[in-house]
Scaffold this motif. Structure first.
Motif, PDB file in Angstrom:
ATOM      1  N   GLY A  53       4.320  -5.110   4.343  1.00 60.05           N
ATOM      2  CA  GLY A  53       3.462  -6.299   4.314  1.00 60.05           C
ATOM      3  C   GLY A  53       2.283  -6.176   3.377  1.00 60.05           C
ATOM      4  N   ALA A  54       2.354  -5.263   2.408  1.00 58.46           N
ATOM      5  CA  ALA A  54       1.236  -5.049   1.485  1.00 58.46           C
ATOM      6  C   ALA A  54       1.631  -5.328   0.040  1.00 58.46           C
ATOM      7  N   GLY A  55       2.665  -6.113  -0.177  1.00 60.00           N
ATOM      8  CA  GLY A  55       3.144  -6.409  -1.519  1.00 60.00           C
ATOM      9  C   GLY A  55       2.122  -7.104  -2.393  1.00 60.00           C
ATOM     10  N   ARG A  56       1.201  -7.813  -1.787  1.00 60.05           N
ATOM     11  CA  ARG A  56       0.178  -8.524  -2.559  1.00 60.05           C
ATOM     12  C   ARG A  56      -0.708  -7.580  -3.370  1.00 60.05           C
ATOM     13  N   TYR A  57      -0.748  -6.293  -2.996  1.00 62.95           N
ATOM     14  CA  TYR A  57      -1.587  -5.318  -3.693  1.00 62.95           C
ATOM     15  C   TYR A  57      -0.832  -4.553  -4.766  1.00 62.95           C
ATOM     16  N   ALA A  58       0.496  -4.675  -4.805  1.00 66.02           N
ATOM     17  CA  ALA A  58       1.306  -4.006  -5.823  1.00 66.02           C
ATOM     18  C   ALA A  58       1.133  -4.707  -7.165  1.00 66.02           C
ATOM     19  N   GLU A  59       1.545  -4.032  -8.215  1.00 62.17           N
ATOM     20  CA  GLU A  59       1.475  -4.631  -9.539  1.00 62.17           C
ATOM     21  C   GLU A  59       2.214  -5.964  -9.537  1.00 62.17           C
ATOM     22  N   GLY A  60       1.558  -7.019 -10.005  1.00 65.13           N
ATOM     23  CA  GLY A  60       2.152  -8.344 -10.043  1.00 65.13           C
ATOM     24  C   GLY A  60       1.856  -9.185  -8.810  1.00 65.13           C
ATOM     25  N   GLY A  61       1.273  -8.600  -7.762  1.00 66.48           N
ATOM     26  CA  GLY A  61       0.936  -9.334  -6.546  1.00 66.48           C
ATOM     27  C   GLY A  61      -0.362 -10.115  -6.703  1.00 66.48           C
ATOM     28  N   GLU A  62      -0.651 -10.966  -5.714  1.00 67.06           N
ATOM     29  CA  GLU A  62      -1.853 -11.811  -5.752  1.00 67.06           C
ATOM     30  C   GLU A  62      -3.131 -11.000  -5.979  1.00 67.06           C
ATOM     31  N   GLU A  63      -3.210  -9.847  -5.332  1.00 68.31           N
ATOM     32  CA  GLU A  63      -4.378  -8.973  -5.485  1.00 68.31           C
ATOM     33  C   GLU A  63      -3.962  -7.648  -6.108  1.00 68.31           C
ATOM     34  N   GLY A  64      -2.953  -7.715  -6.966  1.00 66.10           N
ATOM     35  CA  GLY A  64      -2.385  -6.515  -7.563  1.00 66.10           C
ATOM     36  C   GLY A  64      -3.395  -5.644  -8.263  1.00 66.10           C
ATOM     37  N   MET A  65      -3.303  -4.370  -7.994  1.00 62.42           N
ATOM     38  CA  MET A  65      -4.097  -3.344  -8.651  1.00 62.42           C
ATOM     39  C   MET A  65      -5.598  -3.458  -8.362  1.00 62.42           C
ATOM     40  N   SER A  66      -5.974  -4.145  -7.291  1.00 58.92           N
ATOM     41  CA  SER A  66      -7.392  -4.368  -7.012  1.00 58.92           C
ATOM     42  C   SER A  66      -7.966  -3.384  -6.002  1.00 58.92           C
ATOM     43  N   THR A  67      -7.121  -2.552  -5.388  1.00 61.94           N
ATOM     44  CA  THR A  67      -7.592  -1.673  -4.322  1.00 61.94           C
ATOM     45  C   THR A  67      -6.627  -0.529  -4.093  1.00 61.94           C
ATOM     46  N   VAL A  68      -7.133   0.550  -3.516  1.00 58.04           N
ATOM     47  CA  VAL A  68      -6.215   1.545  -2.966  1.00 58.04           C
ATOM     48  C   VAL A  68      -5.675   0.956  -1.669  1.00 58.04           C
ATOM     49  N   VAL A  69      -4.482   1.377  -1.304  1.00 58.28           N
ATOM     50  CA  VAL A  69      -3.838   0.910  -0.075  1.00 58.28           C
ATOM     51  C   VAL A  69      -3.437   2.136   0.728  1.00 58.28           C
ATOM     52  N   VAL A  70      -3.757   2.126   2.012  1.00 54.24           N
ATOM     53  CA  VAL A  70      -3.345   3.202   2.917  1.00 54.24           C
ATOM     54  C   VAL A  70      -2.505   2.586   4.024  1.00 54.24           C
ATOM     55  N   ILE A  71      -1.399   3.248   4.321  1.00 56.70           N
ATOM     56  CA  ILE A  71      -0.563   2.845   5.447  1.00 56.70           C
ATOM     57  C   ILE A  71      -0.529   4.023   6.417  1.00 56.70           C
ATOM     58  N   GLN A  72      -0.960   3.761   7.652  1.00 59.39           N
ATOM     59  CA  GLN A  72      -0.961   4.757   8.726  1.00 59.39           C
ATOM     60  C   GLN A  72      -0.442   4.088   9.995  1.00 59.39           C
ATOM     61  N   ASP A  73       0.467   4.748  10.673  1.00 56.90           N
ATOM     62  CA  ASP A  73       0.985   4.211  11.937  1.00 56.90           C
ATOM     63  C   ASP A  73       1.400   2.750  11.815  1.00 56.90           C
ATOM     64  N   GLY A  74       1.969   2.374  10.657  1.00 57.96           N
ATOM     65  CA  GLY A  74       2.434   1.013  10.454  1.00 57.96           C
ATOM     66  C   GLY A  74       1.348   0.001  10.134  1.00 57.96           C
ATOM     67  N   GLN A  75       0.100   0.424  10.060  1.00 63.76           N
ATOM     68  CA  GLN A  75      -1.016  -0.467   9.747  1.00 63.76           C
ATOM     69  C   GLN A  75      -1.417  -0.303   8.287  1.00 63.76           C
ATOM     70  N   VAL A  76      -1.811  -1.397   7.660  1.00 60.49           N
ATOM     71  CA  VAL A  76      -2.232  -1.389   6.263  1.00 60.49           C
ATOM     72  C   VAL A  76      -3.754  -1.481   6.204  1.00 60.49           C
ATOM     73  N   TYR A  77      -4.352  -0.614   5.399  1.00 60.72           N
ATOM     74  CA  TYR A  77      -5.798  -0.603   5.190  1.00 60.72           C
ATOM     75  C   TYR A  77      -6.062  -0.673   3.693  1.00 60.72           C
TER      76      TYR A  77
END
Length: 133
Positions: A53-77
């Motif tokens: 559910g964090a595709g918006r932060y990947a290259e080409g996404g709405e907020e692509g390349m704007s932040t580091v993304v951490v996934i822990q225990d199924g949660q996105v930060y």
């Protein structure tokens, strides 16, 4: 609680051409003696980010390349919360820096966004993502 469960992986996705991000990854790697953090470039893991559910932060996404993304225990930060959650699983004394989680989120993320918006100008960038060795 900042500490994930003992069996949880901490997946850290970062801008693979950003020198600041690369420096953070190297800093974390050298100070994570238990090897709890795994790394991947936002540019190379779009499908994995989308599955969480964090595709918006990947290259080409709405907020692509704007932040580091951490996934822990199924949660996105993202943004400051992501960086502080990584610090929370690192070795001491670095783990103590996660106390900045007590700073209100809008203030933390304002500072994060200011640095992020200027990261290439201040720290530079590479032509391509680093390759694992």
């Amino acid at each position: 609680q900042l500490q994930p469960s003992a069996e949880a992986d901490t997946l850290l996705f970062f801008d693979g051409v950003c020198n600041l991000c690369d420096g953070f990854v190297n800093f974390v790697y050298a100070r994570d003696s238990l090897g709890r953090v795994r790394f991947g470039a936002l540019q190379k893991h779009k499908e994995l980010l989308e599955r969480h559910g964090a595709g918006r932060y990947a290259e080409g996404g709405e907020e692509g390349m704007s932040t580091v993304v951490v996934i822990q225990d199924g949660q996105v930060y993202v943004r400051s919360s992501a960086a502080l959650r990584v610090l929370a699983v690192m070795d001491q004394p670095w783990r103590m820096l996660s106390v900045f989680y007590l700073v209100p989120l809008p203030l933390r993320d304002f500072a994060y966004r200011m640095v992020g918006a200027n990261r290439y100008a201040i720290f530079g960038r590479k032509e391509q993502c680093m390759t694992p060795s």
